[in-house]
Design an enzyme around this catalytic site. Structure first.
Site, PDB file in Angstrom:
ATOM      1  N   SER A 212      32.274  -5.393 -46.950  1.00 57.00           N
ATOM      2  CA  SER A 212      31.716  -4.862 -45.687  1.00 57.00           C
ATOM      3  C   SER A 212      32.511  -5.448 -44.535  1.00 57.00           C
ATOM      4  O   SER A 212      33.047  -6.557 -44.647  1.00 57.00           O
ATOM      5  CB  SER A 212      30.255  -5.273 -45.547  1.00 57.00           C
ATOM      6  OG  SER A 212      29.804  -5.029 -44.233  1.00 57.00           O
TER       7      SER A 212
ATOM      8  N   TYR B 220      23.260 -11.605 -45.846  1.00 58.78           N
ATOM      9  CA  TYR B 220      24.088 -10.456 -46.253  1.00 58.78           C
ATOM     10  C   TYR B 220      25.574 -10.795 -46.052  1.00 58.78           C
ATOM     11  O   TYR B 220      26.397 -10.564 -46.942  1.00 58.78           O
ATOM     12  CB  TYR B 220      23.675  -9.227 -45.430  1.00 58.78           C
ATOM     13  CG  TYR B 220      24.444  -7.966 -45.749  1.00 58.78           C
ATOM     14  CD1 TYR B 220      24.280  -7.311 -46.973  1.00 58.78           C
ATOM     15  CD2 TYR B 220      25.326  -7.421 -44.824  1.00 58.78           C
ATOM     16  CE1 TYR B 220      24.978  -6.150 -47.264  1.00 58.78           C
ATOM     17  CE2 TYR B 220      26.026  -6.260 -45.103  1.00 58.78           C
ATOM     18  CZ  TYR B 220      25.854  -5.620 -46.320  1.00 58.78           C
ATOM     19  OH  TYR B 220      26.558  -4.465 -46.596  1.00 58.78           O
TER      20      TYR B 220
END
Ligand SMILES: NC(=O)c1ccc[n+]([C@@H]2O[C@H](COP(=O)([O-])OP(=O)(O)OC[C@H]3O[C@@H](n4cnc5c(N)ncnc54)[C@H](OP(=O)(O)O)[C@@H]3O)[C@@H](O)[C@H]2O)c1
Length: 239
Positions: free
Chosen positions: A141, A154
């Protein structure tokens, strides 16, 4: 790489980016193993694969459970006898104030987003190394570069994925194994709706753009490879 009859596992293939990648690979002739938890959604993806005359196999898998990951690989080998490609895509997101995060949030995210990637890479390499060929693409990401507020766990899980990916890329690059990272920005999926409700949906990347990025990587000639690609929203700042 000619994808016809290549065997590809896609984790998190029941929706979002994983579903798009699975459909794109099947459309190019690969036999795709669809792994995720939600059987009904996997069956819907299979219907779409069938409608484009592709081939796929559903293996319902909870990647937070190691024995189910081992079962995913066992079954793939029993069915197809080899593994050419794995796209480690499945993940969950959590956005919230750091001080409100709990240790069970931490354990869950690290287990699904990072430990499963570790186990899947290890299992895949156990099959691919004797074959002297194989491709591992891990979906990370752009949070690894930006480390947005309220996404500490995350971000930690995805930075961990970067670490594993770069390390195994270095360890196995001269053994016929190609390893890469894709870092998407905000993509129009369930995960983005949960983690980034602030972004206007019309400005999000389409899941098909990430699938096209996978196809681009796999379509490179035998002498070229790309280690990582960042795909950002046009509305977001470069770099
Ligand atoms: N969307 C974005 O803006 C964005 C941005 C950057 C990176 N990414 C990354 O892109 C990847 C795909 O995300 P997405 O946006 O497509 O999310 P999504 O639409 O929420 O899909 C996530 C997929 O992961 C699967 N999954 C979740 N937990 C699982 C578990 N324990 N076992 C097996 N499968 C599990 C889900 O299937 P089941 O629920 O059926 O199990 C689903 O198929 C993730 O790695 C994510 O971090 C997304």
């Amino acid at each position: 790489m000619d994808l016809k009859n290549k065997i590809a596992i896609v984790t998190g293939a029941s929706m979002g980016i994983g579903k798009s990648i699975a459909l794109a690979l099947a459309n190019q002739g690969a036999k795709v193993v669809l792994a995720a938890r939600t059987l009904e959604k996997l069956k819907e993806v299979k219907k779409e694969v069938d409608s484009i005359k592709g081939t796929c196999l559903i293996i319902q898998t909870d990647l937070s459970r190691e024995e189910q990951i081992l079962g995913l690989f066992d079954r793939t080998i029993k069915e197809y006898g080899k593994l050419d490609i794995i796209i480690n895509n499945a993940a969950i997101a959590l956005a919230g104030e750091f001080l409100n995060c709990t240790s069970s949030d931490f354990d869950e995210l690290i287990n699904v987003n990072l430990k499963s990637v570790y186990t899947c890479c290890q299992q895949a390499l156990t099959i691919m190394l004797p074959q002297k060929s194989g491709v591992i693409i891990n979906i990370s990401s752009n949070v690894t570069a930006k480390c947005y507020e309220r996404q500490a766990i995350y971000a930690a899980s995805k930075c961990g994925v970067v670490g594993i990916t770069k390390s195994i890329a270095n360890e196995f690059h001269n053994k016929g194994i190609l390893v890469a990272l894709i870092h998407p920005g905000g993509v129009d999926t369930r995960l983005a709706t949960q983690a980034r409700p602030d972004i206007d949906r019309s400005l999000l990347i389409r899941p098909e753009d990430i699938a096209d990025t996978v196809l681009y990587m796999l379509g490179l000639s035998d002498t070229a490879w790309v280690d990582e690609i960042t795909v950002r929203r046009r509305a977001a700042k470069p770099f």
